[in-house]
Design an enzyme around this catalytic site. Sequence first.
Site, PDB file in Angstrom:
ATOM      1  N   LYS A  22       0.840  -1.209   0.000  1.00 61.75           N
ATOM      2  CA  LYS A  22       0.000   0.000   0.000  1.00 61.75           C
ATOM      3  C   LYS A  22       0.872   1.254   0.000  1.00 61.75           C
ATOM      4  O   LYS A  22       0.630   2.188  -0.763  1.00 61.75           O
ATOM      5  CB  LYS A  22      -0.902  -0.002   1.238  1.00 61.75           C
ATOM      6  CG  LYS A  22      -1.572   1.327   1.517  1.00 61.75           C
ATOM      7  CD  LYS A  22      -2.365   1.330   2.799  1.00 61.75           C
ATOM      8  CE  LYS A  22      -1.588   1.666   4.040  1.00 61.75           C
ATOM      9  NZ  LYS A  22      -1.287   3.096   4.224  1.00 61.75           N
ATOM     10  N   ASN A  23       1.886   1.266   0.860  1.00 57.13           N
ATOM     11  CA  ASN A  23       2.677   2.489   1.014  1.00 57.13           C
ATOM     12  C   ASN A  23       3.630   2.755  -0.147  1.00 57.13           C
ATOM     13  O   ASN A  23       4.259   3.809  -0.207  1.00 57.13           O
ATOM     14  CB  ASN A  23       3.463   2.465   2.330  1.00 57.13           C
ATOM     15  CG  ASN A  23       2.557   2.736   3.514  1.00 57.13           C
ATOM     16  OD1 ASN A  23       1.365   3.036   3.333  1.00 57.13           O
ATOM     17  ND2 ASN A  23       3.095   2.625   4.714  1.00 57.13           N
ATOM     18  N   CYS A 117      -4.233  12.770  13.552  1.00 62.22           N
ATOM     19  CA  CYS A 117      -4.999  11.529  13.404  1.00 62.22           C
ATOM     20  C   CYS A 117      -4.795  10.702  14.649  1.00 62.22           C
ATOM     21  O   CYS A 117      -4.128  11.132  15.584  1.00 62.22           O
ATOM     22  CB  CYS A 117      -4.607  10.780  12.143  1.00 62.22           C
ATOM     23  SG  CYS A 117      -2.980  10.066  12.226  1.00 62.22           S
ATOM     24  N   ARG A 122       1.078  14.466  13.410  1.00 65.39           N
ATOM     25  CA  ARG A 122       1.503  14.236  12.021  1.00 65.39           C
ATOM     26  C   ARG A 122       1.498  15.497  11.139  1.00 65.39           C
ATOM     27  O   ARG A 122       0.733  15.587  10.172  1.00 65.39           O
ATOM     28  CB  ARG A 122       0.658  13.136  11.384  1.00 65.39           C
ATOM     29  CG  ARG A 122       0.791  11.837  12.140  1.00 65.39           C
ATOM     30  CD  ARG A 122       0.103  10.714  11.455  1.00 65.39           C
ATOM     31  NE  ARG A 122       0.884  10.153  10.362  1.00 65.39           N
ATOM     32  CZ  ARG A 122       0.511   9.109   9.644  1.00 65.39           C
ATOM     33  NH1 ARG A 122      -0.630   8.524   9.898  1.00 65.39           N
ATOM     34  NH2 ARG A 122       1.266   8.659   8.678  1.00 65.39           N
ATOM     35  N   ASP A 309       5.042   0.507  11.962  1.00 62.22           N
ATOM     36  CA  ASP A 309       3.827  -0.130  11.446  1.00 62.22           C
ATOM     37  C   ASP A 309       3.694  -1.600  11.861  1.00 62.22           C
ATOM     38  O   ASP A 309       2.681  -2.232  11.568  1.00 62.22           O
ATOM     39  CB  ASP A 309       3.773  -0.020   9.913  1.00 62.22           C
ATOM     40  CG  ASP A 309       3.400   1.388   9.461  1.00 62.22           C
ATOM     41  OD1 ASP A 309       3.023   2.216  10.313  1.00 62.22           O
ATOM     42  OD2 ASP A 309       3.484   1.665   8.241  1.00 62.22           O
ATOM     43  N   ARG A 401      -8.581  -0.094   4.964  1.00 68.96           N
ATOM     44  CA  ARG A 401      -7.709   0.900   4.326  1.00 68.96           C
ATOM     45  C   ARG A 401      -6.443   0.257   3.773  1.00 68.96           C
ATOM     46  O   ARG A 401      -5.897   0.731   2.774  1.00 68.96           O
ATOM     47  CB  ARG A 401      -7.311   1.980   5.330  1.00 68.96           C
ATOM     48  CG  ARG A 401      -8.401   2.960   5.666  1.00 68.96           C
ATOM     49  CD  ARG A 401      -7.827   4.104   6.472  1.00 68.96           C
ATOM     50  NE  ARG A 401      -6.499   4.430   5.990  1.00 68.96           N
ATOM     51  CZ  ARG A 401      -5.457   4.732   6.770  1.00 68.96           C
ATOM     52  NH1 ARG A 401      -5.596   4.776   8.072  1.00 68.96           N
ATOM     53  NH2 ARG A 401      -4.283   5.003   6.239  1.00 68.96           N
TER      54      ARG A 401
END
Length: 432
Positions: A22-23, A117, A122, A309, A401
Amino acid sequence: MDKFLIRGGKPLSGKISVSGAKNSALPCLAAPLLTSETVILHNVPYVKDLITQRRLLEDLGATVLTPELRTHKVTAANIEIFEAPYELVKTMRASVLALGPLLARFGKAKVSLPGGCAIGTRPIDLHLKAFEKLGAQVSIESGDVIARAPNGRLIGAVVDFEKVTVTGTENVLMAAALAKGKTTIRNAACEPEIADLAELLNKMGARIRGAGTPTIEIEGVEQLGGAEHTIIPDRIETGTFLVAGAITGGELEVKDCEPQHLRAVIEKMREAGVEIEELNQSTLLVRRNQTGLKASDVSTEPHPHFPTDMQAQFMALMTQAEGTSTITETIFENRFMHASELIRLGAKIDISGNTAKVHGKSALMGAPVLASDLRASASIVLAGLAASGETVVDRVYHIDRGYENIVRKLRTVGADIVRITDQLTMSAGEEV
Ligand code: UD1
Protein backbone atom coordinates in the site's frame (compact mmCIF):
# COMPACT_ATOMS: atom_id res chain seq x y z
CA MET A 1 -20.40 -0.18 10.45
CA ASP A 2 -19.03 -3.61 9.58
CA LYS A 3 -17.49 -5.84 12.20
CA PHE A 4 -15.42 -8.99 12.29
CA LEU A 5 -16.49 -11.96 14.35
CA ILE A 6 -13.53 -14.14 15.28
CA ARG A 7 -13.73 -17.49 17.03
CA GLY A 8 -10.14 -17.83 18.16
CA GLY A 9 -7.83 -20.51 19.41
CA LYS A 10 -7.27 -22.28 16.08
CA PRO A 11 -3.69 -22.73 14.82
CA LEU A 12 -3.41 -21.36 11.27
CA SER A 13 -1.83 -23.56 8.65
CA GLY A 14 -1.35 -23.50 4.90
CA LYS A 15 -0.31 -20.92 2.34
CA ILE A 16 -1.13 -17.24 2.48
CA SER A 17 -0.20 -14.73 -0.17
CA VAL A 18 1.00 -11.14 0.24
CA SER A 19 -0.42 -8.27 -1.84
CA GLY A 20 1.37 -5.24 -3.27
CA ALA A 21 2.61 -2.64 -0.80
CA LYS A 22 0.00 0.00 0.00
CA ASN A 23 2.68 2.49 1.01
CA SER A 24 4.48 2.04 -2.27
CA ALA A 25 1.40 2.02 -4.47
CA LEU A 26 0.24 5.35 -2.98
CA PRO A 27 3.26 7.42 -4.13
CA CYS A 28 3.59 5.38 -7.35
CA LEU A 29 0.00 6.31 -8.18
CA ALA A 30 0.82 9.99 -7.62
CA ALA A 31 3.92 9.85 -9.86
CA PRO A 32 1.94 9.73 -13.17
CA LEU A 33 0.86 13.32 -12.39
CA LEU A 34 4.40 14.23 -13.50
CA THR A 35 3.78 13.31 -17.15
CA SER A 36 1.19 13.52 -19.91
CA GLU A 37 2.07 9.97 -20.98
CA THR A 38 0.54 6.75 -19.64
CA VAL A 39 2.00 4.99 -16.62
CA ILE A 40 0.99 1.37 -16.03
CA LEU A 41 1.22 -0.01 -12.51
CA HIS A 42 0.84 -3.70 -11.65
CA ASN A 43 0.30 -5.38 -8.26
CA VAL A 44 -1.62 -2.40 -6.87
CA PRO A 45 -3.38 -3.76 -3.78
CA TYR A 46 -7.17 -3.61 -3.82
CA VAL A 47 -7.57 -1.64 -0.59
CA LYS A 48 -9.57 1.43 0.40
CA ASP A 49 -6.62 3.87 0.44
CA LEU A 50 -5.81 3.07 -3.16
CA ILE A 51 -9.42 3.57 -4.19
CA THR A 52 -9.23 6.98 -2.50
CA GLN A 53 -5.94 7.80 -4.26
CA ARG A 54 -7.47 6.81 -7.57
CA ARG A 55 -10.46 9.09 -6.89
CA LEU A 56 -8.08 11.95 -6.18
CA LEU A 57 -6.35 11.44 -9.55
CA GLU A 58 -9.69 11.33 -11.35
CA ASP A 59 -10.88 14.47 -9.55
CA LEU A 60 -7.76 16.24 -10.79
CA GLY A 61 -8.63 15.24 -14.35
CA ALA A 62 -6.50 12.11 -14.87
CA THR A 63 -7.89 8.99 -16.52
CA VAL A 64 -7.43 5.77 -14.58
CA LEU A 65 -8.24 2.49 -16.29
CA THR A 66 -8.10 -0.87 -14.56
CA PRO A 67 -7.83 -3.53 -17.29
CA GLU A 68 -7.30 -5.97 -14.44
CA LEU A 69 -8.22 -5.59 -10.77
CA ARG A 70 -4.66 -4.84 -9.66
CA THR A 71 -3.40 -3.04 -12.76
CA HIS A 72 -3.88 0.72 -13.08
CA LYS A 73 -3.24 2.63 -16.33
CA VAL A 74 -2.96 6.27 -15.43
CA THR A 75 -2.92 9.11 -17.96
CA ALA A 76 -2.61 12.61 -16.55
CA ALA A 77 -2.61 14.41 -19.92
CA ASN A 78 -5.47 16.77 -19.09
CA ILE A 79 -5.07 18.00 -15.56
CA GLU A 80 -7.45 20.89 -14.99
CA ILE A 81 -7.57 21.11 -11.23
CA PHE A 82 -4.52 21.45 -9.04
CA GLU A 83 -5.98 20.79 -5.66
CA ALA A 84 -6.70 17.97 -3.22
CA PRO A 85 -9.76 18.93 -1.16
CA TYR A 86 -10.21 18.40 2.58
CA GLU A 87 -12.86 15.68 1.99
CA LEU A 88 -10.15 13.45 0.55
CA VAL A 89 -7.17 14.52 2.64
CA LYS A 90 -9.05 13.98 5.89
CA THR A 91 -9.77 10.35 4.95
CA MET A 92 -6.25 9.72 3.70
CA ARG A 93 -3.18 11.73 4.60
CA ALA A 94 -1.22 10.28 1.67
CA SER A 95 -3.19 12.65 -0.60
CA VAL A 96 -0.43 15.15 0.28
CA LEU A 97 1.65 13.14 -2.21
CA ALA A 98 -0.15 15.04 -4.97
CA LEU A 99 1.62 18.23 -3.88
CA GLY A 100 5.14 17.41 -5.16
CA PRO A 101 4.15 16.26 -8.66
CA LEU A 102 1.58 19.05 -9.26
CA LEU A 103 4.01 21.72 -8.12
CA ALA A 104 6.83 20.29 -10.24
CA ARG A 105 4.84 19.91 -13.45
CA PHE A 106 2.41 22.83 -13.31
CA GLY A 107 4.18 25.21 -10.93
CA LYS A 108 1.15 25.34 -8.62
CA ALA A 109 -0.73 23.14 -6.20
CA LYS A 110 -3.25 23.42 -3.42
CA VAL A 111 -3.68 20.63 -0.92
CA SER A 112 -5.78 20.75 2.21
CA LEU A 113 -3.61 20.63 5.33
CA PRO A 114 -4.11 17.26 7.00
CA GLY A 115 -5.17 17.47 10.62
CA GLY A 116 -3.97 15.15 13.36
CA CYS A 117 -5.00 11.53 13.40
CA ALA A 118 -5.41 8.70 15.88
CA ILE A 119 -1.67 8.07 16.17
CA GLY A 120 -0.41 11.64 16.55
CA THR A 121 -0.32 15.20 15.24
CA ARG A 122 1.50 14.24 12.02
CA PRO A 123 2.43 17.66 10.60
CA ILE A 124 3.73 18.14 7.04
CA ASP A 125 6.02 21.07 7.89
CA LEU A 126 9.09 19.20 6.66
CA HIS A 127 7.51 18.64 3.22
CA LEU A 128 6.73 22.35 3.00
CA LYS A 129 10.18 23.51 4.12
CA ALA A 130 11.70 21.24 1.49
CA PHE A 131 9.50 22.72 -1.26
CA GLU A 132 10.61 26.18 -0.14
CA LYS A 133 14.22 25.01 -0.49
CA LEU A 134 13.37 24.10 -4.08
CA GLY A 135 12.23 27.67 -4.63
CA ALA A 136 8.50 27.32 -4.01
CA GLN A 137 6.44 29.96 -2.25
CA VAL A 138 4.29 28.21 0.30
CA SER A 139 1.42 29.69 2.28
CA ILE A 140 -1.42 28.33 4.35
CA GLU A 141 -4.81 29.89 3.67
CA SER A 142 -8.11 28.72 5.14
CA GLY A 143 -6.71 25.31 6.00
CA ASP A 144 -5.13 24.78 2.58
CA VAL A 145 -1.47 24.61 1.63
CA ILE A 146 -0.91 26.76 -1.44
CA ALA A 147 2.41 26.28 -3.18
CA ARG A 148 3.75 28.03 -6.26
CA ALA A 149 6.97 27.90 -8.22
CA PRO A 150 7.57 31.61 -9.00
CA ASN A 151 8.89 31.09 -12.53
CA GLY A 152 6.82 28.00 -13.16
CA ARG A 153 9.64 25.60 -12.36
CA LEU A 154 11.31 24.41 -9.16
CA ILE A 155 15.05 24.74 -8.79
CA GLY A 156 17.33 21.97 -7.52
CA ALA A 157 18.79 22.45 -4.02
CA VAL A 158 20.14 20.61 -1.00
CA VAL A 159 17.28 19.37 1.18
CA ASP A 160 18.52 18.27 4.58
CA PHE A 161 15.64 16.71 6.52
CA GLU A 162 15.94 17.37 10.25
CA LYS A 163 13.85 14.22 10.85
CA VAL A 164 13.39 11.18 8.65
CA THR A 165 10.07 11.41 6.82
CA VAL A 166 8.84 8.79 4.39
CA THR A 167 6.19 10.68 2.43
CA GLY A 168 8.28 13.86 2.79
CA THR A 169 11.18 12.13 1.00
CA GLU A 170 8.75 10.82 -1.65
CA ASN A 171 7.24 14.25 -2.23
CA VAL A 172 10.68 15.81 -2.71
CA LEU A 173 11.81 12.95 -5.00
CA MET A 174 8.87 13.61 -7.30
CA ALA A 175 9.25 17.40 -7.15
CA ALA A 176 13.00 17.34 -7.77
CA ALA A 177 12.66 14.95 -10.72
CA LEU A 178 11.36 17.86 -12.85
CA ALA A 179 13.26 20.69 -11.12
CA LYS A 180 15.95 22.68 -12.90
CA GLY A 181 19.37 21.37 -11.86
CA LYS A 182 20.51 19.02 -9.15
CA THR A 183 18.85 18.21 -5.83
CA THR A 184 20.49 16.34 -2.98
CA ILE A 185 18.29 14.90 -0.24
CA ARG A 186 20.15 14.32 3.02
CA ASN A 187 18.79 12.25 5.91
CA ALA A 188 16.38 10.74 3.39
CA ALA A 189 14.07 7.91 4.46
CA CYS A 190 15.53 4.51 3.45
CA GLU A 191 12.28 2.54 3.38
CA PRO A 192 11.96 0.06 0.46
CA GLU A 193 8.98 2.11 -0.77
CA ILE A 194 11.37 5.00 -1.51
CA ALA A 195 13.54 2.80 -3.72
CA ASP A 196 10.43 1.44 -5.44
CA LEU A 197 9.16 4.94 -6.24
CA ALA A 198 12.64 5.97 -7.48
CA GLU A 199 12.73 2.92 -9.74
CA LEU A 200 9.41 3.91 -11.27
CA LEU A 201 10.53 7.54 -11.68
CA ASN A 202 13.78 6.42 -13.35
CA LYS A 203 11.74 4.26 -15.75
CA MET A 204 9.78 7.45 -16.52
CA GLY A 205 13.06 9.16 -17.43
CA ALA A 206 14.14 10.67 -14.09
CA ARG A 207 17.78 10.65 -13.04
CA ILE A 208 17.84 9.52 -9.43
CA ARG A 209 20.72 7.83 -7.63
CA GLY A 210 21.03 6.57 -4.07
CA ALA A 211 17.34 5.91 -3.30
CA GLY A 212 17.19 3.50 -0.36
CA THR A 213 20.19 5.21 1.28
CA PRO A 214 20.24 8.40 3.43
CA THR A 215 21.62 10.49 0.55
CA ILE A 216 19.70 10.73 -2.70
CA GLU A 217 20.85 12.70 -5.73
CA ILE A 218 18.42 13.82 -8.39
CA GLU A 219 19.38 15.48 -11.68
CA GLY A 220 16.25 17.32 -12.74
CA VAL A 221 15.01 16.65 -16.30
CA GLU A 222 12.81 18.74 -18.65
CA GLN A 223 10.07 16.16 -18.86
CA LEU A 224 9.11 12.64 -17.92
CA GLY A 225 7.35 9.98 -19.96
CA GLY A 226 5.32 6.78 -19.68
CA ALA A 227 6.50 3.61 -17.95
CA GLU A 228 5.36 0.22 -16.68
CA HIS A 229 6.13 -0.92 -13.16
CA THR A 230 5.24 -3.65 -10.65
CA ILE A 231 4.73 -2.59 -7.02
CA ILE A 232 6.85 -4.41 -4.39
CA PRO A 233 5.20 -6.80 -1.91
CA ASP A 234 3.76 -5.32 1.29
CA ARG A 235 6.30 -5.87 4.06
CA ILE A 236 3.86 -4.91 6.81
CA GLU A 237 1.23 -7.37 5.58
CA THR A 238 4.02 -9.97 5.44
CA GLY A 239 5.00 -9.23 9.04
CA THR A 240 1.35 -9.35 10.12
CA PHE A 241 0.99 -12.85 8.62
CA LEU A 242 4.22 -13.98 10.30
CA VAL A 243 2.72 -12.91 13.63
CA ALA A 244 -0.57 -14.66 12.72
CA GLY A 245 1.29 -17.94 12.27
CA ALA A 246 3.30 -17.50 15.46
CA ILE A 247 0.54 -16.21 17.75
CA THR A 248 -1.80 -19.09 16.89
CA GLY A 249 0.95 -21.70 17.20
CA GLY A 250 0.39 -22.75 13.62
CA GLU A 251 2.56 -23.26 10.57
CA LEU A 252 2.14 -20.77 7.75
CA GLU A 253 3.79 -20.41 4.40
CA VAL A 254 3.82 -16.70 3.56
CA LYS A 255 4.11 -16.38 -0.22
CA ASP A 256 4.89 -13.57 -2.69
CA CYS A 257 6.85 -11.54 -0.13
CA GLU A 258 10.30 -9.92 -0.08
CA PRO A 259 12.15 -11.14 3.05
CA GLN A 260 14.95 -8.60 2.49
CA HIS A 261 12.48 -5.81 3.27
CA LEU A 262 11.70 -6.99 6.77
CA ARG A 263 14.99 -8.19 8.17
CA ALA A 264 14.53 -6.39 11.51
CA VAL A 265 11.08 -7.93 12.01
CA ILE A 266 12.30 -11.44 11.16
CA GLU A 267 15.29 -11.09 13.52
CA LYS A 268 13.16 -9.79 16.37
CA MET A 269 10.62 -12.58 15.97
CA ARG A 270 13.39 -15.19 15.90
CA GLU A 271 14.81 -13.67 19.08
CA ALA A 272 11.37 -14.15 20.66
CA GLY A 273 11.37 -17.85 19.77
CA VAL A 274 9.56 -17.88 16.44
CA GLU A 275 11.00 -20.16 13.79
CA ILE A 276 11.14 -18.45 10.40
CA GLU A 277 12.61 -20.30 7.45
CA GLU A 278 13.28 -18.73 4.07
CA LEU A 279 12.00 -21.39 1.68
CA ASN A 280 12.99 -19.32 -1.33
CA GLN A 281 13.44 -15.66 -2.30
CA SER A 282 9.77 -14.89 -1.92
CA THR A 283 8.44 -17.43 0.58
CA LEU A 284 8.77 -17.58 4.35
CA LEU A 285 7.68 -20.44 6.58
CA VAL A 286 6.72 -19.48 10.12
CA ARG A 287 6.06 -21.68 13.12
CA ARG A 288 6.36 -21.26 16.86
CA ASN A 289 9.39 -22.76 18.54
CA GLN A 290 8.62 -25.93 20.62
CA THR A 291 9.73 -24.17 23.79
CA GLY A 292 7.23 -21.34 23.33
CA LEU A 293 7.77 -17.60 23.07
CA LYS A 294 9.99 -15.50 25.27
CA ALA A 295 9.76 -11.80 26.08
CA SER A 296 11.71 -9.53 23.79
CA ASP A 297 12.23 -5.75 23.84
CA VAL A 298 11.78 -3.61 20.78
CA SER A 299 12.11 0.04 19.84
CA THR A 300 10.63 1.40 16.62
CA GLU A 301 13.03 3.28 14.34
CA PRO A 302 13.14 4.29 10.67
CA HIS A 303 14.14 1.58 8.18
CA PRO A 304 16.16 -0.66 8.25
CA HIS A 305 15.24 -0.93 11.95
CA PHE A 306 11.99 -2.21 13.43
CA PRO A 307 9.04 -0.42 11.74
CA THR A 308 6.43 1.48 13.73
CA ASP A 309 3.83 -0.13 11.45
CA MET A 310 4.63 -3.53 13.05
CA GLN A 311 4.68 -2.32 16.66
CA ALA A 312 1.03 -3.08 17.43
CA GLN A 313 1.20 -6.57 15.92
CA PHE A 314 4.40 -7.32 17.85
CA MET A 315 2.71 -6.18 21.06
CA ALA A 316 -0.08 -8.68 20.42
CA LEU A 317 2.54 -11.40 19.97
CA MET A 318 4.35 -10.46 23.17
CA THR A 319 1.16 -11.03 25.19
CA GLN A 320 1.86 -14.71 24.46
CA ALA A 321 5.54 -14.63 25.50
CA GLU A 322 6.89 -15.59 28.93
CA GLY A 323 8.22 -12.55 30.82
CA THR A 324 8.06 -8.80 30.42
CA SER A 325 8.70 -7.15 27.05
CA THR A 326 9.41 -3.45 26.77
CA ILE A 327 8.10 -1.83 23.61
CA THR A 328 9.22 1.71 22.84
CA GLU A 329 7.53 3.80 20.16
CA THR A 330 9.81 6.55 18.87
CA ILE A 331 8.09 7.57 15.61
CA PHE A 332 4.56 8.56 16.62
CA GLU A 333 3.57 10.08 19.97
CA ASN A 334 0.24 8.36 20.44
CA ARG A 335 0.54 4.94 18.96
CA PHE A 336 -0.59 2.68 21.81
CA MET A 337 -4.34 2.83 21.23
CA HIS A 338 -4.39 -0.92 20.66
CA ALA A 339 -3.04 -1.59 24.18
CA SER A 340 -6.36 -0.83 25.88
CA GLU A 341 -8.16 -3.17 23.47
CA LEU A 342 -5.59 -5.92 24.04
CA ILE A 343 -6.14 -5.42 27.79
CA ARG A 344 -9.88 -5.99 27.21
CA LEU A 345 -8.89 -9.37 25.75
CA GLY A 346 -6.89 -10.21 28.89
CA ALA A 347 -3.41 -8.83 28.15
CA LYS A 348 -1.39 -7.21 30.95
CA ILE A 349 0.15 -4.00 29.63
CA ASP A 350 1.39 -0.87 31.42
CA ILE A 351 1.92 2.27 29.41
CA SER A 352 4.21 5.07 30.50
CA GLY A 353 4.91 7.80 27.96
CA ASN A 354 6.23 6.16 24.82
CA THR A 355 6.96 2.84 26.51
CA ALA A 356 4.70 -0.15 26.97
CA LYS A 357 5.52 -3.04 29.24
CA VAL A 358 3.79 -6.26 28.24
CA HIS A 359 3.66 -8.88 30.97
CA GLY A 360 3.16 -12.35 29.55
CA LYS A 361 2.00 -14.88 29.10
CA SER A 362 -1.70 -14.01 29.29
CA ALA A 363 -4.58 -16.31 28.50
CA LEU A 364 -6.55 -14.14 26.08
CA MET A 365 -10.34 -14.37 26.08
CA GLY A 366 -12.64 -13.05 23.36
CA ALA A 367 -14.47 -9.74 23.94
CA PRO A 368 -15.96 -6.88 21.92
CA VAL A 369 -13.13 -4.54 20.87
CA LEU A 370 -12.69 -1.40 18.78
CA ALA A 371 -10.29 -0.87 15.90
CA SER A 372 -8.75 2.61 16.27
CA ASP A 373 -6.33 2.78 13.33
CA LEU A 374 -5.01 0.56 10.58
CA ARG A 375 -2.24 -1.33 12.36
CA ALA A 376 -4.02 -1.30 15.73
CA SER A 377 -6.86 -3.16 13.99
CA ALA A 378 -4.44 -5.76 12.74
CA SER A 379 -3.07 -6.31 16.23
CA ILE A 380 -6.47 -6.92 17.76
CA VAL A 381 -7.45 -9.27 14.95
CA LEU A 382 -4.25 -11.21 15.71
CA ALA A 383 -5.03 -11.28 19.42
CA GLY A 384 -8.58 -12.39 18.61
CA LEU A 385 -7.20 -15.29 16.58
CA ALA A 386 -5.21 -16.41 19.64
CA ALA A 387 -7.99 -15.80 22.18
CA SER A 388 -10.45 -18.41 23.34
CA GLY A 389 -14.09 -17.67 22.58
CA GLU A 390 -15.56 -14.94 20.42
CA THR A 391 -14.02 -11.57 19.64
CA VAL A 392 -16.07 -8.95 17.84
CA VAL A 393 -13.93 -6.23 16.25
CA ASP A 394 -15.85 -3.03 15.53
CA ARG A 395 -14.90 -0.22 13.09
CA VAL A 396 -13.07 -2.52 10.70
CA TYR A 397 -13.13 0.20 8.06
CA HIS A 398 -9.68 1.01 9.45
CA ILE A 399 -8.35 -2.39 8.41
CA ASP A 400 -9.99 -2.09 4.98
CA ARG A 401 -7.71 0.90 4.33
CA GLY A 402 -4.63 -1.28 4.05
CA TYR A 403 -5.24 -5.03 4.15
CA GLU A 404 -6.56 -6.64 0.99
CA ASN A 405 -9.22 -9.28 1.66
CA ILE A 406 -7.92 -10.03 5.11
CA VAL A 407 -10.94 -12.11 6.07
CA ARG A 408 -10.74 -14.28 2.96
CA LYS A 409 -6.98 -14.69 3.25
CA LEU A 410 -7.13 -15.71 6.91
CA ARG A 411 -10.03 -18.08 6.27
CA THR A 412 -8.03 -19.97 3.61
CA VAL A 413 -5.48 -20.86 6.30
CA GLY A 414 -8.07 -22.05 8.79
CA ALA A 415 -9.07 -18.95 10.75
CA ASP A 416 -12.66 -18.77 11.94
CA ILE A 417 -13.32 -15.14 11.05
CA VAL A 418 -16.34 -13.61 9.32
CA ARG A 419 -17.35 -10.14 8.34
CA ILE A 420 -20.69 -9.00 9.67
CA THR A 421 -22.35 -6.24 7.74
CA ASP A 422 -24.55 -3.71 9.49
CA GLN A 423 -27.75 -5.35 8.36
CA LEU A 424 -26.80 -8.81 9.63
CA THR A 425 -25.55 -7.34 12.86
CA MET A 426 -28.87 -5.68 13.43
CA SER A 427 -30.87 -8.75 12.56
CA ALA A 428 -28.81 -10.60 15.17
CA GLY A 429 -30.32 -8.17 17.66
CA GLU A 430 -27.23 -6.11 18.38
CA GLU A 431 -27.12 -2.38 18.65
CA VAL A 432 -24.87 -0.72 16.16
C1 UD1 B 1 4.66 6.83 6.43
C2 UD1 B 1 3.77 5.63 6.23
C3 UD1 B 1 3.24 5.13 7.58
C4 UD1 B 1 4.38 4.89 8.53
C5 UD1 B 1 5.29 6.10 8.62
C6 UD1 B 1 6.54 5.86 9.45
C7 UD1 B 1 2.85 6.01 4.04
C8 UD1 B 1 1.66 6.35 3.22
N1 UD1 B 1 2.67 6.00 5.36
O1 UD1 B 1 3.86 7.86 6.98
O2 UD1 B 1 2.52 3.92 7.36
O3 UD1 B 1 3.87 4.62 9.83
O4 UD1 B 1 5.72 6.49 7.31
O5 UD1 B 1 7.25 4.79 8.95
O6 UD1 B 1 3.90 5.70 3.52
N2 UD1 B 1 6.94 14.48 10.71
C9 UD1 B 1 7.02 15.83 10.99
N3 UD1 B 1 6.89 16.72 9.95
C10 UD1 B 1 6.69 16.33 8.68
C11 UD1 B 1 6.60 14.96 8.39
C12 UD1 B 1 6.74 14.05 9.42
O7 UD1 B 1 7.21 16.21 12.15
O8 UD1 B 1 6.58 17.20 7.80
C13 UD1 B 1 7.07 13.48 11.79
C14 UD1 B 1 5.81 12.66 11.98
O9 UD1 B 1 4.87 13.31 12.80
C15 UD1 B 1 6.37 11.41 12.61
C16 UD1 B 1 7.73 11.25 11.91
O10 UD1 B 1 8.05 12.55 11.41
O11 UD1 B 1 6.58 11.61 13.99
C17 UD1 B 1 7.76 10.27 10.76
O12 UD1 B 1 6.66 10.52 9.91
P1 UD1 B 1 6.67 10.18 8.35
O13 UD1 B 1 7.82 9.29 8.04
O14 UD1 B 1 6.56 11.45 7.60
O15 UD1 B 1 5.33 9.36 8.22
P2 UD1 B 1 4.39 9.36 6.96
O16 UD1 B 1 5.20 9.58 5.74
O17 UD1 B 1 3.20 10.22 7.20
